[in-house]
Design an enzyme around this catalytic site. Structure first.
Site, short mmCIF file in Angstrom:
data_model
loop_
_atom_site.label_atom_id
_atom_site.label_comp_id
_atom_site.label_asym_id
_atom_site.label_seq_id
_atom_site.Cartn_x
_atom_site.Cartn_y
_atom_site.Cartn_z
N ARG A 162 -43.02 3.75 3.52
CA ARG A 162 -44.10 3.13 4.31
C ARG A 162 -45.39 2.99 3.48
O ARG A 162 -46.50 3.10 4.00
CB ARG A 162 -44.41 3.97 5.57
CG ARG A 162 -43.28 4.05 6.56
CD ARG A 162 -42.94 2.69 7.16
NE ARG A 162 -42.08 2.81 8.32
CZ ARG A 162 -40.76 2.92 8.29
NH1 ARG A 162 -40.12 2.94 7.13
NH2 ARG A 162 -40.06 3.00 9.40
N SER A 237 -43.16 3.10 15.45
CA SER A 237 -43.52 4.49 15.11
C SER A 237 -45.03 4.58 14.92
O SER A 237 -45.59 3.88 14.07
CB SER A 237 -42.87 4.91 13.79
OG SER A 237 -41.48 4.77 13.87
N GLU A 333 -49.01 6.05 11.15
CA GLU A 333 -48.44 4.94 10.39
C GLU A 333 -49.18 3.66 10.75
O GLU A 333 -49.36 2.76 9.93
CB GLU A 333 -46.96 4.79 10.74
CG GLU A 333 -46.24 3.94 9.73
CD GLU A 333 -45.04 3.20 10.28
OE1 GLU A 333 -44.77 2.13 9.74
OE2 GLU A 333 -44.40 3.69 11.21
N1 EPU Z 1 -35.93 12.82 17.36
C1 EPU Z 1 -36.18 13.71 18.40
N2 EPU Z 1 -36.93 13.27 19.44
C2 EPU Z 1 -37.42 12.01 19.53
C3 EPU Z 1 -37.18 11.12 18.46
C4 EPU Z 1 -36.43 11.54 17.38
O1 EPU Z 1 -35.75 14.83 18.38
O2 EPU Z 1 -38.06 11.70 20.54
C5 EPU Z 1 -35.07 13.24 16.26
C6 EPU Z 1 -33.68 12.62 16.44
O3 EPU Z 1 -32.86 13.41 17.19
C7 EPU Z 1 -33.19 12.48 15.03
C8 EPU Z 1 -34.45 12.30 14.22
O4 EPU Z 1 -35.53 12.69 15.04
O5 EPU Z 1 -32.58 13.67 14.59
C9 EPU Z 1 -34.60 10.90 13.69
O6 EPU Z 1 -34.78 9.97 14.77
P1 EPU Z 1 -34.57 8.39 14.58
O7 EPU Z 1 -33.23 8.11 14.00
O8 EPU Z 1 -34.94 7.73 15.85
O9 EPU Z 1 -35.57 7.99 13.43
P2 EPU Z 1 -37.10 8.37 13.15
O10 EPU Z 1 -37.17 9.15 11.92
O11 EPU Z 1 -37.72 8.93 14.38
C10 EPU Z 1 -37.49 6.29 11.60
C11 EPU Z 1 -38.47 5.17 11.46
C12 EPU Z 1 -38.19 4.08 12.49
C13 EPU Z 1 -36.77 3.58 12.26
C14 EPU Z 1 -35.80 4.77 12.38
C15 EPU Z 1 -34.38 4.38 12.06
C16 EPU Z 1 -40.49 6.21 10.58
C17 EPU Z 1 -41.90 6.59 10.84
N3 EPU Z 1 -39.84 5.67 11.61
O12 EPU Z 1 -37.70 6.91 12.87
O13 EPU Z 1 -39.07 3.01 12.23
O14 EPU Z 1 -36.43 2.57 13.19
O15 EPU Z 1 -36.18 5.81 11.45
O16 EPU Z 1 -34.24 4.16 10.68
O17 EPU Z 1 -40.01 6.37 9.47
C18 EPU Z 1 -41.15 1.99 12.79
O18 EPU Z 1 -41.51 2.23 11.64
O19 EPU Z 1 -41.90 1.42 13.63
C19 EPU Z 1 -39.83 2.44 13.23
C20 EPU Z 1 -39.42 2.31 14.49
#
Ligand code: EPU
Length: 337
Positions: A162, A237, A333
């Site tokens: 990012r 995010s 972000e």
């Molecule tokens: N999780 C929770 N609770 C929540 C959300 C997530 O416990 O409410 C845990 C999930 O269980 C999982 C982990 O967090 O173990 C990862 O969750 P997820 O796969 O949804 O990905 P993220 O790390 O929360 C990132 C990006 C997203 C992208 C997803 C998928 C960032 C800041 N965000 O989210 O990007 O879609 O991975 O690759 O890196 C964006 O930038 O706007 C965005 C949506």
């Protein structure tokens, strides 16, 4: 070129915040962009792209230049590779669909990300195991000071999670007008390792997916846990996932054994901010017209007429609480304006 006054920016930011631009100009070609930069006499201005990564906490007391440069073209190709140039004002997801229609592979995992092509390199958008940098060939940008056009290649852009040079040392120095992508014409390299994609393809009963199948899987996953900005205002995010030292992580894990994590290097670990926010009790919390999304705690939402400053205060409360409980600082972000 028409300059309008006191224009509501509500339709132009995915958070749906009703802030106003003191002066506003819709820019549809590069000549107008250069001209307005040249003749502005040092008056302040503000560049608006897809409005998908910002939170407006106040009216903008400047000339808002709304970048609506359009066009997609193939600029070069070999037997295996195609170079596609898209103008900054093209909607990102429409561009992904255009590539799928032509069977050009590389950005299918980035389906349904809100925003425009021109802002995609600034924060190196990423999802489901792919980042923009993986398909980025170059971008063209106008120097705000002297209006000269410059081409930036991948190695110039200092892409990171990012992050890019356009968020750091070149912030407010250039305006990206187009991006050229290097995509595959066949033998596409699919990225289906991300757990949720695998599960979704299994649910679709697809064992040999095409790029369109991967895109459909990503769309389905995103629709199941991320709010559609057309229905509920949001900027994806709101926070970045924090990267902490292995030592910090070991302490965290001894207190919270179930904490999810991704190893970044020998000394660094990334922790999902969504998990931290959920553990802190914010997931699904609603305060009047704003709150934390109930399916993905990393996303702050505007249910109707929230003020940007209210959302910002909630973000600060979340940051303070995460610091207190986990001793971890989480950065936004989204750009706070
Ligand atoms: N999780 C929770 N609770 C929540 C959300 C997530 O416990 O409410 C845990 C999930 O269980 C999982 C982990 O967090 O173990 C990862 O969750 P997820 O796969 O949804 O990905 P993220 O790390 O929360 C990132 C990006 C997203 C992208 C997803 C998928 C960032 C800041 N965000 O989210 O990007 O879609 O991975 O690759 O890196 C964006 O930038 O706007 C965005 C949506």
């Amino acid at each position: 070129m028409v300059i309008e006054h006191n224009v509501s920016l509500q339709p132009f930011n995915t958070f749906g915040i009703n802030a106003k631009a003191k002066r506003y100009c819709n820019i549809t070609n590069e000549t107008d962009l250069s001209e307005i930069l040249k003749t502005r006499n040092n008056q302040p201005f503000f560049i608006l792209g897809g409005g998908s990564n910002m939170l407006l906490t106040k009216d903008i007391d400047a000339l808002v230049l709304h970048l609506n440069l359009k066009g997609i073209e193939v600029v070069n190709e070999t037997d295996d590779t195609v170079f596609v140039k898209a103008m900054a004002g093209e909607n990102w997801h429409q561009f992904v669909l255009w590539c799928l229609k032509h069977n050009y592979g590389g950005i299918e995992n980035l389906s349904l990300i809100p925003g425009n092509v021109g802002t995609s390199p600034i924060q190196n958008i990423g999802a489901y195991g792919v980042e923009l940098k993986d398909v980025f060939e170059s971008c063209e940008a106008i120097n705000i000071k002297n209006q000269e056009t410059k081409k930036f290649y991948k190695e110039d852009c200092k892409f990171d999670y990012r992050e890019s040079i356009f968020k750091q040392e070149l912030k407010n120095k250039y305006i990206i007008t187009s991006v050229t992508f290097k995509l595959t014409k066949h033998n596409h390299e699919l990225h289906t390792d991300y757990g949720a994609i695998k599960q979704q393809l299994e649910a679709f009963q697809i064992s040999e997916p095409t790029i369109k199948d991967v895109s459909d899987a990503v769309i389905s996953i995103r629709q199941s846990k991320l709010p559609d900005p057309k229905e509920i205002g949001n900027s994806g995010s709101f926070f970045k996932n924090p990267v902490i030292t292995t030592e910090q992580f070991n302490t965290l894990q001894s207190n919270f054994p179930e904490v999810p994590s991704y190893i970044i290097s020998e000394s660094k670990v990334k922790v999902p901010a969504g998990w931290l926010i959920e553990q802190a009790g914010f997931k699904g919390k609603r305060f009047n017209d704003y709150g934390v999304h109930n399916k993905q705690a990393l996303v702050l939402v505007n249910y109707g007429n929230a003020r940007g400053s209210d959302v910002y205060n909630l973000a600060k409360l979340i940051q303070k609480t995460i610091k207190r409980i986990f001793n971890i600082s989480i950065e936004t972000e989204v750009n706070i304006i």
